[in-house]
Design a protein around this motif. Sequence first.
Motif, PDB file in Angstrom:
ATOM      1  N   HIS A  19       0.855  -0.787   0.155  1.00 17.24           N
ATOM      2  CA  HIS A  19       0.145  -0.264   0.051  1.00 17.24           C
ATOM      3  C   HIS A  19       1.142   1.394   0.042  1.00 17.24           C
ATOM      4  N   ALA A  20       2.190   1.169   0.369  1.00 16.61           N
ATOM      5  CA  ALA A  20       2.872   2.229   1.335  1.00 16.61           C
ATOM      6  C   ALA A  20       3.167   3.176  -0.866  1.00 16.61           C
ATOM      7  N   ASP A  21       2.986   2.084  -1.728  1.00 11.14           N
ATOM      8  CA  ASP A  21       3.447   2.526  -3.283  1.00 11.14           C
ATOM      9  C   ASP A  21       2.470   3.014  -3.626  1.00 11.14           C
ATOM     10  N   LEU A  22       0.993   3.081  -3.240  1.00  9.43           N
ATOM     11  CA  LEU A  22       0.571   4.332  -3.813  1.00  9.43           C
ATOM     12  C   LEU A  22       0.712   5.554  -3.055  1.00  9.43           C
ATOM     13  N   ALA A  23       1.463   5.846  -2.209  1.00 13.05           N
ATOM     14  CA  ALA A  23       1.729   7.292  -1.385  1.00 13.05           C
ATOM     15  C   ALA A  23       2.361   8.004  -2.976  1.00 13.05           C
ATOM     16  N   GLY A  24       1.466   9.485  -2.684  1.00 14.03           N
ATOM     17  CA  GLY A  24       2.285   9.913  -4.163  1.00 14.03           C
ATOM     18  C   GLY A  24       0.503  11.144  -4.111  1.00 14.03           C
ATOM     19  N   THR A  25       1.241  12.176  -5.184  1.00 10.54           N
ATOM     20  CA  THR A  25       0.130  13.106  -5.425  1.00 10.54           C
ATOM     21  C   THR A  25      -0.490  12.190  -6.579  1.00 10.54           C
ATOM     22  N   TYR A  26      -1.708  13.401  -6.008  1.00 12.14           N
ATOM     23  CA  TYR A  26      -2.544  12.844  -7.198  1.00 12.14           C
ATOM     24  C   TYR A  26      -3.639  13.746  -7.745  1.00 12.14           C
ATOM     25  N   GLU A  27      -3.984  13.611  -9.590  1.00 12.28           N
ATOM     26  CA  GLU A  27      -5.054  15.247  -9.383  1.00 12.28           C
ATOM     27  C   GLU A  27      -5.942  14.493 -10.730  1.00 12.28           C
ATOM     28  N   ALA A  28      -7.550  15.254 -10.343  1.00  9.27           N
ATOM     29  CA  ALA A  28      -7.457  15.019 -11.341  1.00  9.27           C
ATOM     30  C   ALA A  28      -8.470  16.275 -12.080  1.00  9.27           C
ATOM     31  N   VAL A  29      -9.597  16.589 -12.608  1.00  2.00           N
ATOM     32  CA  VAL A  29     -10.323  17.114 -12.949  1.00  2.00           C
ATOM     33  C   VAL A  29     -11.790  17.426 -13.378  1.00  2.00           C
ATOM     34  N   ILE A  30     -12.620  17.560 -12.622  1.00  2.59           N
ATOM     35  CA  ILE A  30     -13.933  16.778 -12.722  1.00  2.59           C
ATOM     36  C   ILE A  30     -14.807  17.986 -12.704  1.00  2.59           C
ATOM     37  N   GLY A  31     -16.091  17.680 -13.443  1.00  2.00           N
ATOM     38  CA  GLY A  31     -17.199  18.070 -14.172  1.00  2.00           C
ATOM     39  C   GLY A  31     -18.187  17.475 -13.167  1.00  2.00           C
ATOM     40  N   SER A  32     -19.318  18.512 -13.550  1.00  2.00           N
ATOM     41  CA  SER A  32     -20.905  18.539 -13.517  1.00  2.00           C
ATOM     42  C   SER A  32     -21.640  17.638 -13.663  1.00  2.00           C
ATOM     43  N   ALA A  33     -22.149  16.788 -13.019  1.00  2.00           N
ATOM     44  CA  ALA A  33     -23.418  15.634 -13.696  1.00  2.00           C
ATOM     45  C   ALA A  33     -24.416  16.266 -14.779  1.00  2.00           C
ATOM     46  N   LYS A  34     -24.169  17.241 -14.445  1.00  2.00           N
ATOM     47  CA  LYS A  34     -25.590  17.612 -14.692  1.00  2.00           C
ATOM     48  C   LYS A  34     -25.490  18.397 -16.507  1.00  2.00           C
ATOM     49  N   GLY A  35     -24.775  18.687 -16.732  1.00  2.00           N
ATOM     50  CA  GLY A  35     -24.293  18.900 -18.569  1.00  2.00           C
ATOM     51  C   GLY A  35     -23.324  20.021 -17.830  1.00  2.00           C
ATOM     52  N   GLY A  36     -23.817  20.729 -16.777  1.00  6.75           N
ATOM     53  CA  GLY A  36     -22.760  22.237 -16.399  1.00  6.75           C
ATOM     54  C   GLY A  36     -21.612  21.972 -17.019  1.00  6.75           C
ATOM     55  N   LYS A  37     -20.959  23.285 -17.349  1.00 12.10           N
ATOM     56  CA  LYS A  37     -19.061  23.049 -18.296  1.00 12.10           C
ATOM     57  C   LYS A  37     -18.475  23.180 -17.634  1.00 12.10           C
ATOM     58  N   LYS A  38     -18.612  24.000 -16.007  1.00 14.26           N
ATOM     59  CA  LYS A  38     -18.025  24.165 -14.595  1.00 14.26           C
ATOM     60  C   LYS A  38     -17.241  22.798 -14.608  1.00 14.26           C
ATOM     61  N   THR A  39     -15.761  23.257 -14.333  1.00 13.58           N
ATOM     62  CA  THR A  39     -14.642  21.877 -13.808  1.00 13.58           C
ATOM     63  C   THR A  39     -13.977  22.372 -13.314  1.00 13.58           C
TER      64      THR A  39
ATOM     65  N   ASN B 134      -4.549  14.187   2.152  1.00 14.48           N
ATOM     66  CA  ASN B 134      -5.553  15.964   1.984  1.00 14.48           C
ATOM     67  C   ASN B 134      -6.107  15.404   0.706  1.00 14.48           C
ATOM     68  N   TRP B 135      -7.205  16.209   0.756  1.00 12.16           N
ATOM     69  CA  TRP B 135      -7.850  16.566  -0.527  1.00 12.16           C
ATOM     70  C   TRP B 135      -8.213  17.600  -0.795  1.00 12.16           C
ATOM     71  N   THR B 136      -7.793  18.430  -2.228  1.00 14.41           N
ATOM     72  CA  THR B 136      -7.978  20.015  -2.172  1.00 14.41           C
ATOM     73  C   THR B 136      -8.920  20.251  -3.682  1.00 14.41           C
ATOM     74  N   VAL B 137      -9.947  20.604  -3.108  1.00 10.53           N
ATOM     75  CA  VAL B 137     -10.614  21.140  -4.013  1.00 10.53           C
ATOM     76  C   VAL B 137     -10.746  22.885  -4.066  1.00 10.53           C
ATOM     77  N   GLU B 138     -10.223  23.401  -4.832  1.00 10.65           N
ATOM     78  CA  GLU B 138     -10.022  24.958  -5.131  1.00 10.65           C
ATOM     79  C   GLU B 138      -9.537  25.142  -3.424  1.00 10.65           C
ATOM     80  N   ASP B 139      -9.304  26.065  -2.796  1.00 16.70           N
ATOM     81  CA  ASP B 139      -8.803  26.204  -1.831  1.00 16.70           C
ATOM     82  C   ASP B 139      -9.018  26.380  -0.227  1.00 16.70           C
ATOM     83  N   ASN B 140     -10.075  24.553  -0.832  1.00 15.61           N
ATOM     84  CA  ASN B 140     -10.600  23.766   0.579  1.00 15.61           C
ATOM     85  C   ASN B 140      -9.496  22.587   0.821  1.00 15.61           C
ATOM     86  N   THR B 141      -9.257  22.031   1.924  1.00 18.75           N
ATOM     87  CA  THR B 141      -8.896  21.353   2.114  1.00 18.75           C
ATOM     88  C   THR B 141      -8.973  19.950   3.165  1.00 18.75           C
TER      89      THR B 141
END
Length: 118
Positions: free
Chosen positions: A29-49, A63-70
Amino acid sequence: MRFEFLGSLKMLTAIACCVLMTGCGKSGHADLAGTYEAVIGSAKGGKKTVNVNLELKPDHKGNWTVEDNTTEFRWEIREGSLWMHTVSGGVIVGEMEKNGFRIRLPGAEPGFFARVKE
């Protein structure tokens, strides 16, 4: 006296087996340690990601960081999936894939988290 020794020996053997099994189960499991990134969009057809950064630490904290919230969480691998337990009691489950993992959140498209840094 002999029975006490045998009882102690059985107990030590059982403890040693538990320690070895626990250690072996988490070694990969220690092999999974690291930093990951995703771009997630709205499921309702919105264009905001939104860019989402996720850090998995070797000590099974993260830590899970979205914009300025961790948000802090602890993580584990259970039944081949990544489970993240938030401080507030929520659980987020990610499906393991070849180069990262996929997370489905309510109201959003599934996001693929790819490793960007070890």
